[in-house]
Design an enzyme around this catalytic site. Structure first.
Site, PDB file in Angstrom:
ATOM      1  N   GLU A 122     -18.197  66.386  -9.498  1.00 24.08           N
ATOM      2  CA  GLU A 122     -18.826  65.559 -10.545  1.00 24.08           C
ATOM      3  C   GLU A 122     -18.636  64.102 -10.184  1.00 24.08           C
ATOM      4  O   GLU A 122     -17.559  63.723  -9.739  1.00 24.08           O
ATOM      5  CB  GLU A 122     -18.104  65.746 -11.888  1.00 24.08           C
ATOM      6  N   LYS A 124     -17.466  60.481 -10.282  1.00 18.79           N
ATOM      7  CA  LYS A 124     -16.343  59.856 -10.975  1.00 18.79           C
ATOM      8  C   LYS A 124     -16.840  58.564 -11.607  1.00 18.79           C
ATOM      9  O   LYS A 124     -17.090  57.575 -10.922  1.00 18.79           O
ATOM     10  CB  LYS A 124     -15.198  59.568 -10.003  1.00 18.79           C
ATOM     11  N   ASP A 126     -17.026  55.206 -13.611  1.00 19.91           N
ATOM     12  CA  ASP A 126     -16.115  54.081 -13.760  1.00 19.91           C
ATOM     13  C   ASP A 126     -16.172  53.565 -15.195  1.00 19.91           C
ATOM     14  O   ASP A 126     -16.900  52.637 -15.510  1.00 19.91           O
ATOM     15  CB  ASP A 126     -16.520  52.983 -12.770  1.00 19.91           C
ATOM     16  N   TYR A 233     -16.390  65.894 -19.857  1.00 21.75           N
ATOM     17  CA  TYR A 233     -16.124  66.556 -18.574  1.00 21.75           C
ATOM     18  C   TYR A 233     -14.825  67.352 -18.487  1.00 21.75           C
ATOM     19  O   TYR A 233     -14.543  67.927 -17.450  1.00 21.75           O
ATOM     20  CB  TYR A 233     -16.190  65.554 -17.435  1.00 21.75           C
ATOM     21  N   LYS A 321     -12.672  59.295  -3.156  1.00 28.65           N
ATOM     22  CA  LYS A 321     -13.210  57.961  -3.419  1.00 28.65           C
ATOM     23  C   LYS A 321     -14.211  57.553  -2.339  1.00 28.65           C
ATOM     24  O   LYS A 321     -14.077  57.926  -1.178  1.00 28.65           O
ATOM     25  CB  LYS A 321     -12.069  56.930  -3.443  1.00 28.65           C
ATOM     26  N   CYS A 415     -23.669  15.182 -11.518  1.00 25.34           N
ATOM     27  CA  CYS A 415     -24.680  16.222 -11.596  1.00 25.34           C
ATOM     28  C   CYS A 415     -25.616  16.091 -10.393  1.00 25.34           C
ATOM     29  O   CYS A 415     -26.154  15.013 -10.156  1.00 25.34           O
ATOM     30  CB  CYS A 415     -25.466  16.079 -12.899  1.00 25.34           C
ATOM     31  N   CYS A 418     -29.366  15.033 -11.930  1.00 28.11           N
ATOM     32  CA  CYS A 418     -29.702  13.750 -12.569  1.00 28.11           C
ATOM     33  C   CYS A 418     -28.732  12.643 -12.204  1.00 28.11           C
ATOM     34  O   CYS A 418     -28.952  11.486 -12.552  1.00 28.11           O
ATOM     35  CB  CYS A 418     -29.783  13.907 -14.082  1.00 28.11           C
ATOM     36  N   CYS A 433     -22.431  18.529 -16.757  1.00 23.96           N
ATOM     37  CA  CYS A 433     -23.212  17.300 -16.644  1.00 23.96           C
ATOM     38  C   CYS A 433     -23.279  16.647 -18.018  1.00 23.96           C
ATOM     39  O   CYS A 433     -23.492  17.317 -19.028  1.00 23.96           O
ATOM     40  CB  CYS A 433     -24.621  17.664 -16.159  1.00 23.96           C
ATOM     41  N   CYS A 439     -31.171  14.808 -18.405  1.00 27.60           N
ATOM     42  CA  CYS A 439     -31.065  15.572 -17.163  1.00 27.60           C
ATOM     43  C   CYS A 439     -32.235  16.546 -17.054  1.00 27.60           C
ATOM     44  O   CYS A 439     -32.374  17.430 -17.891  1.00 27.60           O
ATOM     45  CB  CYS A 439     -29.738  16.327 -17.121  1.00 27.60           C
TER      46      CYS A 439
HETATM   47  S1  IVH Z   1     -11.251  64.772 -14.916  1.00 28.49           S
HETATM   48  C1  IVH Z   1      -6.419  65.460 -15.020  1.00 28.49           C
HETATM   49  N1  IVH Z   1     -13.670  64.015 -14.401  1.00 28.49           N
HETATM   50  O1  IVH Z   1     -10.847  59.274 -13.614  1.00 28.49           O
HETATM   51  C2  IVH Z   1      -7.522  64.464 -14.900  1.00 28.49           C
HETATM   52  N2  IVH Z   1     -12.029  62.339 -14.668  1.00 28.49           N
HETATM   53  O2  IVH Z   1      -8.241  59.006 -12.123  1.00 28.49           O
HETATM   54  C3  IVH Z   1      -8.762  64.927 -15.575  1.00 28.49           C
HETATM   55  N3  IVH Z   1     -12.914  60.052 -14.498  1.00 28.49           N
HETATM   56  O3  IVH Z   1      -8.642  58.891 -16.261  1.00 28.49           O
HETATM   57  C4  IVH Z   1      -9.836  63.939 -15.404  1.00 28.49           C
HETATM   58  N4  IVH Z   1     -15.008  60.617 -14.121  1.00 28.49           N
HETATM   59  O4  IVH Z   1     -11.064  58.336 -16.739  1.00 28.49           O
HETATM   60  C5  IVH Z   1     -12.410  63.617 -14.627  1.00 28.49           C
HETATM   61  N5  IVH Z   1     -15.895  63.527 -13.967  1.00 28.49           N
HETATM   62  C6  IVH Z   1     -14.649  63.129 -14.193  1.00 28.49           C
HETATM   63  C7  IVH Z   1     -14.305  61.751 -14.245  1.00 28.49           C
HETATM   64  C8  IVH Z   1     -12.967  61.405 -14.483  1.00 28.49           C
HETATM   65  C9  IVH Z   1     -14.167  59.609 -14.284  1.00 28.49           C
HETATM   66  C10 IVH Z   1     -11.740  59.177 -14.676  1.00 28.49           C
HETATM   67  C11 IVH Z   1     -10.945  59.474 -15.907  1.00 28.49           C
HETATM   68  C12 IVH Z   1      -9.523  59.608 -15.455  1.00 28.49           C
HETATM   69  C13 IVH Z   1      -9.550  59.039 -14.088  1.00 28.49           C
HETATM   70  C14 IVH Z   1      -8.550  59.751 -13.235  1.00 28.49           C
END
Ligand code: IVH
Length: 700
Positions: A122, A124, A126, A233, A321, A415, A418, A433, A439
């Site tokens: 899945e 990840k 942010d 998730y 990552k 500036c 001007c 400015c 200006c």
């Molecule tokens: S599962 C036991 N699924 O990543 C951990 N985490 O570094 C269960 N995150 O704090 C987390 N997407 O905020 C999971 N598809 C995903 C995610 C996800 C982002 C974040 C989450 C967590 C951090 C872990």
């Protein structure tokens, strides 16, 4: 008061709204002003009534429900929530071998030989992780991760998210905690920042910060206006088993009504995972939200259970990552941009370079301190990064590649457009400015703002046209727009125009001669006066003439008009100062008057949603009030839709007479204007509707 089970939807909703407002006011009075407006018994009774209605009508529970206010905003933020199952973090891997080793460790731990170990991959996201508790399928609580063991109660804020199911569809366990990520899409983030800028509010560095700032708002009405999204998730505590595999669990989440990431995929082995990683890496830049990798979770939940945790990380999941989206390129120049409010912003001009699928030619250097801190010089080879941030950042210079002649960058103190002095007030990072109206850079930005959608909204007068008209002397400032019809023939003859578009432009201009007061105030582009504040001012002052007079009067420090301005709920002293600063410059007032002469400015309707019991009424306070302060009394009047003025006239609806009142009270009597004692005023504004405010105000 009707019994709860006799209320219909509409009556229940209306009563919940009233209760939320009254209890919020009571909380503020108690916690922030230490001046309770009701007895504890009355407060408890109102809360119980609220809870009873909410229990009967769970769909009507408000984002600002009193049940989620723990002691009011001033009591120090959010209530704490202990997580039944801790919210942990994930181990990281960065390469295929490391990922294969993760799977191998799990396989060994489980004692598996050749059995395939399937995973779900899945994106990840942010954002911020969130834990959502449902009892009998009804959403009851949301908590942030916090330190993993104890998070913060953000229930009221989560309720404002359109993605949050308040009731699970279909059968659900008696108790289940669902985990997911709250995030902001890239496009929503950019739009939010643009709006923040227009309002003179602080900008967010990236979508994650914006999501965090929006979620941790003490006032859920702010969160409600922020475009937050939610993906579900993972699982927390549950009173019964809901699936035997993670992939089935995701389907269950989706059936319950959650948004599950559509890119999630069941993968047979390490090779399939590596291919998935590659594919998402390539798609990453084009996704509507930021991801910083892929989370791989072993699909079989029985195996997950056996694998358990090592330290604070699960053995059954890992985050693979992506490498940070970085690149190096040459810094060709640093150009100083001058904004509408005169802010000087350094912008790096770069040798075009591809960073994670996006061609980057420019990057912000923020301000002079940033340039000095990173010691980047023109001619340097610089490292850029797009990590979560949509706007690329310059990390620093590659020292080895610095040309011998490169000099430290000297930030201009004038500036560049001007030539006016550019000053940096003590304690601020931004240099501005001082050229204001003289200006051209500011003038151009101001004009672009003036014709923008929330301001005068003049179609056919875009940025390019404005620039061209300014260059040719057709436009200098806003008032000239209304002289453009005198030049219709010349404009029709211009390149890119023609008789039809010239005609349309003149029509668009003519249509805006009649315009609401709030738009005029906003259009002036005064710092910190965004659309919302302009609306507050317009509602407070009602008409252009009153607003102008009061602003001039407010220039005097200590004047009543000044405190009146600063006491408008939502304005405050800093914004008041910006307004006064604008009026203190005679050229601004002259420009404003010239503009007003071209317009017919529509008066603003007072009030603005909520309880408008005194909508449109004009109220005067006189004498000494004993049970509340003047600002408090005014704020209350305004909250109920009234306009508070200083002097009594035939148009005054109500005069509240405090102790030792003098001439205003007499005048009210002479003119036959209704007067109230302070006690009557309190009853009117804090009493229930049954007291019939209309009966007090409208009888003649
Ligand atoms: S599962 C036991 N699924 O990543 C951990 N985490 O570094 C269960 N995150 O704090 C987390 N997407 O905020 C999971 N598809 C995903 C995610 C996800 C982002 C974040 C989450 C967590 C951090 C872990």
């Amino acid at each position: 008061m009707s019994a709860v089970d006799q209320l219909n939807q509409a009556a229940a909703a209306a009563e919940l709204e009233r209760l939320a407002a009254r209890l919020a006011e009571a909380d503020r009075a108690y916690h922030e002003r230490d001046a309770p407006v009701m007895s504890d018994a009355e407060y408890d009774a109102l809360r119980r009534r609220n809870d009873a209605i909410e229990a009967q009508f769970p769909d009507l529970v408000r984002a600002d429900s009193p049940r989620h206010r723990i002691g009011g905003a001033a009591s120090g933020g959010f209530a704490k929530v202990a997580h039944g199952v801790p919210m942990l973090s994930l181990g990281n891997v960065f390469a295929a071998e490391e990922f294969a080793a993760f799977l191998e460790r799990a396989r060994r731990f489980l004692g598996l030989k050749d059995t395939p170990l399937r995973c779900v991959g899945e994106p990840k996201i942010d954002g911020l992780s969130i834990s959502l508790l449902y009892l009998d399928g009804v959403f009851v609580r949301a908590a942030t991760r916090g330190d993993g063991s104890v998070g913060e109660d953000v229930t009221a804020n989560l309720r404002t998210l359109p993605d949050l199911p308040t009731r699970l569809r279909g059968a659900a366990p008696a108790r289940i905690e669902i985990r997911g990520e709250v995030f902001m899409r890239k496009a929503d983030f950019l739009a939010l920042n643009a709006a923040q800028e227009a309002e003179g509010e602080r900008l967010f560095a990236n979508p994650r910060n914006a999501a965090a700032g929006s979620l941790r708002q003490l006032d859920p009405r702010v969160t409600e206006r922020r475009p937050l999204a939610l993906f579900a998730y993972a699982m927390g505590e549950a009173s019964e088993r809901v699936a035997t595999s993670h992939s089935a669990y995701l389907q269950r989440l989706s059936a319950w009504g959650f948004v599950v990431n559509p890119l999630a995929e069941l993968l047979a082995d390490a090779a399939a995972a590596a291919a998935f990683q590659q594919r998402l890496g390539a798609e990453r830049a084009a996704l509507p939200y930021d991801i910083d990798g892929v989370v791989y979770k072993i699909d079989d939940l029985a195996w997950q259970e056996r694998l358990g945790y090592v330290g604070r990380e699960p053995r059954w999941a890992v985050a693979w990552k992506f490498p940070a989206e970085q690149a190096t390129t040459r810094l060709l120049d640093i150009v100083i941009q001058v904004g509408r409010t005169g802010a000087l912003t350094p912008v790096a001009q770069l040798q075009p370079v591809n960073v994670g699928g996006v061609l980057v030619t420019r990057a912000t250097l923020h301000n002079e301190d940033e340039i000095a801190r990173k010691d980047v010089r023109i001619g340097d080879t610089v490292t850029l990064q797009r990590a979560g941030d949509v706007i690329p950042q310059i990390l620093g210079a590659v020292a080895a590649d610095r040309p011998a002649a490169a000099q430290p960058y000297l930030f201009p103190d004038h500036c560049p457009v001007c030539g006016s002095l550019a000053v940096r007030p003590a304690g601020e990072v931004v240099r501005r400015c001082t050229g204001a109206l003289t200006c051209p850079a500011q003038a151009e930005e101001r004009l672009v703002h003036f014709v923008s959608r929330p301001a005068f909204d003049i179609d056919g007068l875009g940025e390019k046209t404005i620039r061209a008209f300014m260059q040719d002397g057709l436009l200098h400032g806003p008032v000239d727009i209304f002289a453009l019809p005198d030049h219709e023939a010349a404009i029709a003859a211009r390149e890119g125009f023609g008789a039809v578009s010239a005609r349309n432009l003149m029509r668009a201009i003519a249509a805006r001669r009649r315009i609401p007061l709030a738009r005029v105030i906003y259009a002036l582009g005064i710092r910190r006066i965004g659309a919302r504040n302009a609306q507050l001012l317009a509602r407070h002052y009602g008409s252009f003439a009153v607003w102008r007079t009061q602003m001039i009067a407010a220039m005097q420090i200590g004047a009543e008009a000044r405190s009146d301005l600063a006491n408008i709920v939502g304005i405050g002293p800093a914004i008041a100062e910006e307004l006064v600063g604008f009026f203190a410059e005679p050229r601004n007032v002259a420009a404003l008057d010239a503009l007003a002469a071209q317009l017919s400015v529509e008066d603003a309707a007072p009030g603005g949603g909520g309880d408008a019991r005194l909508a449109g009424k004009s109220v005067v306070f006189t004498g000494t009030l004993v049970t509340m302060t003047r600002p408090e009394a005014k704020a209350m009047a305004e909250r109920l839709g009234a306009r508070v003025t200083d002097s009594v006239s035939r148009r005054t609806d109500l005069v509240v007479v405090g102790e030792d009142a003098g001439s205003k009270a007499r005048k009210a009597e002479e003119l036959g204007v209704r007067t109230l004692t302070e006690l009557q005023w309190r009853e009117l504004t804090t009493g229930s509707d049954a007291a019939g405010p209309e009966s007090v105000v409208d009888q003649q």
